[in-house]
Scaffold this motif. Structure first.
Motif, PDB file in Angstrom:
ATOM      1  N   LEU A 282      67.407  15.471  78.980  1.00  0.00           N
ATOM      2  CA  LEU A 282      67.141  16.654  78.162  1.00  0.00           C
ATOM      3  C   LEU A 282      67.895  16.573  76.841  1.00  0.00           C
ATOM      4  CD1 LEU A 282      65.911  19.452  77.784  1.00  0.00           C
ATOM      5  CD2 LEU A 282      67.873  20.407  79.017  1.00  0.00           C
ATOM      6  N   PHE A 283      69.178  16.220  76.891  1.00  0.00           N
ATOM      7  CA  PHE A 283      69.980  16.151  75.667  1.00  0.00           C
ATOM      8  C   PHE A 283      69.517  15.008  74.766  1.00  0.00           C
ATOM      9  CE2 PHE A 283      72.516  19.177  77.817  1.00  0.00           C
ATOM     10  CZ  PHE A 283      73.385  19.748  76.908  1.00  0.00           C
ATOM     11  N   ILE A 284      69.204  13.851  75.355  1.00  0.00           N
ATOM     12  CA  ILE A 284      68.733  12.723  74.555  1.00  0.00           C
ATOM     13  C   ILE A 284      67.407  13.065  73.878  1.00  0.00           C
ATOM     14  CG2 ILE A 284      67.709  10.408  74.734  1.00  0.00           C
ATOM     15  CD1 ILE A 284      70.657  10.233  74.611  1.00  0.00           C
ATOM     16  N   ASN A 285      66.509  13.702  74.611  1.00  0.00           N
ATOM     17  CA  ASN A 285      65.199  14.024  74.044  1.00  0.00           C
ATOM     18  C   ASN A 285      65.273  15.139  73.020  1.00  0.00           C
ATOM     19  OD1 ASN A 285      63.251  12.198  75.343  1.00  0.00           O
ATOM     20  ND2 ASN A 285      64.004  13.101  77.229  1.00  0.00           N
ATOM     21  N   LEU A 286      66.178  16.088  73.202  1.00  0.00           N
ATOM     22  CA  LEU A 286      66.416  17.082  72.157  1.00  0.00           C
ATOM     23  C   LEU A 286      66.947  16.407  70.892  1.00  0.00           C
ATOM     24  CD1 LEU A 286      68.013  20.053  74.152  1.00  0.00           C
ATOM     25  CD2 LEU A 286      65.764  20.011  73.048  1.00  0.00           C
ATOM     26  N   GLN A 287      67.810  15.412  71.080  1.00  0.00           N
ATOM     27  CA  GLN A 287      68.323  14.661  69.934  1.00  0.00           C
ATOM     28  C   GLN A 287      67.200  13.904  69.239  1.00  0.00           C
ATOM     29  OE1 GLN A 287      72.307  12.629  69.833  1.00  0.00           O
ATOM     30  NE2 GLN A 287      71.051  10.795  69.998  1.00  0.00           N
ATOM     31  N   ASN A 288      66.317  13.272  70.022  1.00  0.00           N
ATOM     32  CA  ASN A 288      65.187  12.555  69.437  1.00  0.00           C
ATOM     33  C   ASN A 288      64.315  13.484  68.599  1.00  0.00           C
ATOM     34  OD1 ASN A 288      65.915  10.133  70.659  1.00  0.00           O
ATOM     35  ND2 ASN A 288      64.587  10.430  72.430  1.00  0.00           N
TER      36      ASN A 288
END
Length: 491
Positions: free
Chosen positions: A240-246
């Motif tokens: 979730l955090f990685i994809n929000l960053q993306n």
């Protein structure tokens, strides 16, 4: 091992076609904005395929089947977080950047916190991309060394220059259209490979399902929370955090939002590219489980040294077990996964150099003609540096571990700074700086603590670096700002 002539022919025809197709965009007259965004004339499906191709690198092409072969489907939980992040992207991030209409993702940071935040975020992005390109080039060279018989440095240099040529010459249009082609090749190759595996099993799909279930290969990991293990919830939060960053702060994604004709088309492309990754990543895990069942059935056909390193099992199968022609297509698909990610990083990094540095404090009055030259030069420079980084990775004991550690630190808590600005409209500059410093300390501790075993600090799973680092920035920045505003009110 040297590939048979037919497979080499297919591979080189594909490679030549991609290079020629990408370079053909050089002959279009363009402004700097067209070079960066395509000026809103790119179809949503190609932008979506480009987003998908950015997700799938040569690392995931090898690592996902390797994870499934050696373990289970725990890492697939990362993909299950994508729909949640996609909803945030469609409702908030895409409209935000379409409204700003700035070619740089980091102009928003300057608007909220000042020039320091823009420079900080853009430098962190550049460092992350250089480390990422170097790792991908090197990790792509490892299986290609086995498949083609060439030396690793030669493959790194040849691949780097090949991608650099069309990425520099054609700009974002070349990157997006070649990404679309390479994404299709990648999916077709993976599907073919999975069906070949099933056809090679005596009982086909029933044997695959039965043996995989018996060995626990379809497990998504333990559901009990553990700070040091890769549980279901750990991977879901990390994803979730990685994809929000993306979606929220990655320059390559924001450029694709701006390349669409309107906000609705941009939302369609973001949803298509992100959601396409879910079934394709599932396919890679299915391939990994299929490889496990296949080599259980054909005991002794897989060398022990290959079996110990899951990332090498898929390339070994491609070379030794696929029919001629299909092997060439799979090698091309593996190459496509690396090329698409590299070309995207080159173009987005050049954009950041121009928009966040040259135009801000080197030459604010730069002409458009000179800006195009800067884009060509900076794309070339980024490509050359990435080749150097890849060569530096050669000989590192675990390039993947090194990349993960560097990525955690270089990303620098940009997501936390973005969320602090997005949800806390009154966050002043001082608390934001305090939050970033605290977040960097948390990220560095989690990422590097294993290298300092004598320091008495708790050891946490590396996936927690972005989670706790982001939370540290948002919470400390918010409460420091609240404390500051309370003191100023009292005085």
């Amino acid at each position: 091992m040297q590939l048979p002539f037919l497979d080499l022919l297919i591979f080189f025809i594909y490679l030549s076609g991609i290079l020629g197709f990408g370079i053909s965009f050089y002959f279009k007259k363009r402004t700097s904005l067209e070079y960066i965004t395509g000026k809103g004339r790119l179809p949503s499906w190609t932008l979506g395929m480009s987003i998908f191709a950015t997700y799938v690198s040569s690392i995931s092409f090898l690592a996902l089947p390797g994870n499934a072969y050696q373990g289970n489907w725990n890492s697939f939980v990362f993909s299950l977080s994508i729909p949640i992040a996609t909803v945030f992207a469609l409702l908030f991030f895409v409209p935000l950047y379409r409204k700003l209409q700035s070619p740089s993702a980091y102009s928003y940071f300057e608007e909220r916190f000042g020039l320091w935040a823009r420079i900080y975020a853009s430098v962190c992005y550049l460092l992350t991309q250089l480390a990422r390109m170097g790792a991908i080039l090197y990790l792509l060279a490892l299986p290609m060394h086995v498949l083609l018989g060439w030396s690793i440095p030669v493959i790194i240099v040849a691949t780097g220059f090949g991608v650099m040529v069309y990425a520099v010459a054609g700009g974002i249009e070349a990157v997006v259209w070649t990404d679309a082609v390479q994404g299709i090749v990648l999916i077709a190759g993976a599907l073919l490979c999975f069906f070949v595996i099933l056809s090679d099993l005596p009982q086909g799909l029933p044997q695959y399902l039965e043996e995989g279930s018996k060995q626990g290969k379809f497990s998504l990991g333990p559901y009990a929370w553990n700070w040091t293990e890769s549980s279901f919830w750990m991977v879901l939060l990390y994803g979730l955090f990685i994809n929000l960053q993306n979606f929220g702060v990655d320059q390559s994604y924001i450029q694709r939002y701006l390349g669409a004709k309107n906000t609705l088309e941009a939302q369609k492309s973001a949803a298509f590219g992100a959601l396409l990754y879910i079934p394709v990543s599932l396919l890679f895990f299915m391939i990994g489980t299929g490889l496990f069942v296949f080599y259980q059935e054909n005991a002794g056909s897989l060398p022990l040294e290959i079996a110990k390193e899951g990332d090498k099992v898929f390339p070994y199968f491609i070379v030794h077990s696929l029919p001629q022609g299909i092997t060439g297509l799979l090698v091309a698909a593996l190459f496509a996964a690396g090329m698409s990610t590299l070309s995207t990083s080159i173009n987005s990094s050049a954009t950041v150099i121009l928009e966040d540095h040259v135009k801000k404090y080197v030459n604010p009055k730069i002409t458009d003609k000179a800006a195009v030259k800067v884009l060509y030069l900076s794309s070339t420079l980024v490509g050359l540096i990435s080749i150097g980084v890849a060569l530096a990775f050669n000989g590192v004991e675990s390039a993947l571990d090194a990349w993960w550690a560097l990525a955690s630190i270089f990303s620098g808590g940009i997501l936390g700074l973005f969320l602090l600005s997005f949800f806390n409209f009154s966050a002043p500059r001082g608390p934001a700086i305090f939050g970033v410093i605290l977040g960097l300390m948390v990220i560095s501790w989690i990422s590097l603590c294993e290298f300092f075993p004598n320091i008495p600090l708790p050891r946490l799973h590396k996936n927690l670096a972005i989670i706790l680092g982001t939370m540290a920035i948002v919470l400390s920045g918010f409460f420091a700002g609240l404390l500051m505003s309370t003191k100023s009110t009292q005085s």
